[in-house]
Enzyme design. Structure first.
Site, short mmCIF file in Angstrom:
data_model
loop_
_atom_site.label_atom_id
_atom_site.label_comp_id
_atom_site.label_asym_id
_atom_site.label_seq_id
_atom_site.Cartn_x
_atom_site.Cartn_y
_atom_site.Cartn_z
N MET A 174 4.33 17.82 16.66
CA MET A 174 3.35 17.78 17.84
C MET A 174 2.39 16.78 17.45
O MET A 174 1.58 16.58 16.57
CB MET A 174 2.53 19.27 18.10
CG MET A 174 1.83 19.56 19.29
SD MET A 174 1.34 21.17 19.39
CE MET A 174 0.16 21.40 17.76
N TYR A 208 5.68 8.76 17.20
CA TYR A 208 6.16 8.33 15.72
C TYR A 208 7.53 9.14 15.71
O TYR A 208 8.25 8.54 15.02
CB TYR A 208 5.03 9.00 15.19
CG TYR A 208 5.54 8.66 13.43
CD1 TYR A 208 5.27 7.55 12.78
CD2 TYR A 208 5.83 9.85 12.79
CE1 TYR A 208 5.22 7.55 11.68
CE2 TYR A 208 6.14 9.76 11.33
CZ TYR A 208 5.78 8.58 10.87
OH TYR A 208 6.12 8.20 9.54
N ARG A 247 1.07 -1.12 0.05
CA ARG A 247 0.05 0.02 0.08
C ARG A 247 0.83 1.10 0.15
O ARG A 247 1.95 1.32 0.50
CB ARG A 247 -0.86 -0.11 1.20
CG ARG A 247 -1.87 -1.02 1.30
CD ARG A 247 -2.68 -1.01 2.40
NE ARG A 247 -3.70 0.00 2.67
CZ ARG A 247 -4.36 0.22 3.76
NH1 ARG A 247 -4.32 -0.41 4.76
NH2 ARG A 247 -5.16 1.29 3.58
N ASN A 276 10.06 -0.66 5.18
CA ASN A 276 9.34 0.65 5.26
C ASN A 276 7.83 0.40 5.98
O ASN A 276 7.23 1.65 6.38
CB ASN A 276 8.71 0.40 3.74
CG ASN A 276 7.46 1.36 3.33
OD1 ASN A 276 7.27 2.66 3.33
ND2 ASN A 276 6.23 0.54 3.28
N ALA A 277 7.60 -0.45 6.66
CA ALA A 277 6.27 -0.75 7.49
C ALA A 277 6.28 0.20 8.57
O ALA A 277 7.39 0.23 9.24
CB ALA A 277 6.35 -2.14 7.93
N GLY A 278 5.24 0.89 8.96
CA GLY A 278 5.08 1.93 9.87
C GLY A 278 3.78 1.99 10.13
O GLY A 278 2.79 2.01 9.51
N PRO A 319 10.71 10.87 3.83
CA PRO A 319 9.72 11.65 3.04
C PRO A 319 9.07 12.40 3.60
O PRO A 319 9.04 12.52 4.80
CB PRO A 319 8.79 10.24 2.66
CG PRO A 319 9.37 8.91 3.13
CD PRO A 319 10.42 9.38 4.07
N GLY A 320 8.42 13.67 3.06
CA GLY A 320 7.92 14.77 3.61
C GLY A 320 6.41 14.29 3.39
O GLY A 320 6.12 12.93 3.42
N TYR A 321 5.53 15.40 3.51
CA TYR A 321 3.94 14.76 3.20
C TYR A 321 3.70 14.29 1.75
O TYR A 321 4.05 14.93 0.90
CB TYR A 321 3.19 15.77 3.50
CG TYR A 321 3.12 15.84 5.07
CD1 TYR A 321 2.16 15.37 5.92
CD2 TYR A 321 4.14 16.84 5.66
CE1 TYR A 321 2.25 15.52 7.21
CE2 TYR A 321 4.12 17.14 7.11
CZ TYR A 321 3.05 16.43 7.87
OH TYR A 321 3.17 16.53 9.13
N LYS A 352 11.18 7.30 14.34
CA LYS A 352 11.67 7.71 13.25
C LYS A 352 12.88 8.24 13.26
O LYS A 352 13.79 8.11 12.29
CB LYS A 352 10.65 8.65 12.32
CG LYS A 352 9.47 7.92 11.99
CD LYS A 352 9.75 6.61 10.97
CE LYS A 352 8.50 5.78 10.36
NZ LYS A 352 8.88 4.85 9.49
#
Length: 240
Positions: free
Chosen positions: A142, A147, A12, A82-84, A177-179, A151
């Site tokens: 915040m 998380y 995904r 990658n799983a998170g 990665p960013g958003y 990371k």
């Protein structure tokens, strides 16, 4: 013979894009997933990439899952952690379970997946370990103390393990990665999403394929002199 790549959380979002990019680059790819059987089945039908179900939070499950992948495809030479997961809440409201769940998947998962594969990489004198961290592991966020801590830990793991692997032909790198325009981000209210985009100098969300291309490069022979590095892909939102 093509090298074998294993991508955790590989069915995904960013993980699916990574799995597809590595297949397109000529690797034999296995995609791990933790829970959604229907999505995994659809992913395999669409891409032809086999999927394997286990939780990266459980060491013995990782050992067994990796053994199954290697029996089917051969020794894993490219590992993409990658799983998170997220369990977002303000720290004063955070439960021990919300802390532990995130740390066990996002940080312990790197140990659980890399540790069983590491001896084979050392013996073959080749390996690529690529850890997907986050912009929020670099700058904090915040409502994401758990998380962000996990990371940030991924980055420390990367830098230390890179020093152990270098002499054995193994590189260990991270991508932050960013958003990114994944299903999760696109599901947030439009007003919130617009606020996020307003903070990104390039003026848009990233695409999963853009992160996947970073991973494909770090997995390649062309990246053999790069180790212990963090590749930041956030559209200029946080400049390191």
């Amino acid at each position: 013979m093509a090298r074998v790549a294993l991508v955790t959380g590989g069915t995904r979002g960013i993980g699916a894009a990574i799995s597809q990019a590595l297949k397109d680059a000529g690797y034999r790819v296995a995609a791990n997933y933790a829970g959604n059987d229907s999505v995994a089945r659809e992913f395999t039908e669409k891409t032809g990439i086999p999927t394997y179900k286990w939780s990266v939070a459980d060491y013995e499950s990782c050992v067994a899952g990796i053994a199954e992948v290697e029996a089917d495809l051969g020794s894993v030479e490219i590992l993409v952690n990658n799983a998170g997961i997220t369990r977002d809440t303000m720290f004063h409201k955070m439960t021990r379970a919300q802390w532990s769940d995130v740390m066990e998947t996002n940080l312990d998962g790197l140990f659980n997946m890399t540790h069983p594969i590491w001896p084979g990489m050392r013996a073959r004198k080749f390996g690529r370990v690529i850890n997907i961290s986050s912009i929020n592991g670099q700058k904090g966020q915040m409502g994401q103390v758990n998380y962000s801590a996990s990371k940030a830990g991924d980055l420390g793991f990367t830098k230390a393990l890179a020093q152990e692997g270098a002499a054995k032909g193994i590189t260990v790198n991270a991508v932050c990665p960013g958003y990114i325009g994944t299903e999760m981000v696109m599901a947030v209210p439009e007003k919130v999403r617009a606020n996020i985009i307003s903070q990104i100098p390039v003026g848009r969300l990233g695409e999963p394929s853009e992160i996947a291309r970073c991973v494909a490069f770090l997995a390649s022979d062309d990246a053999g002199f790069i180790t212990g590095a963090t590749l930041t892909a956030n559209g200029g939102q946080f400049v390191v």
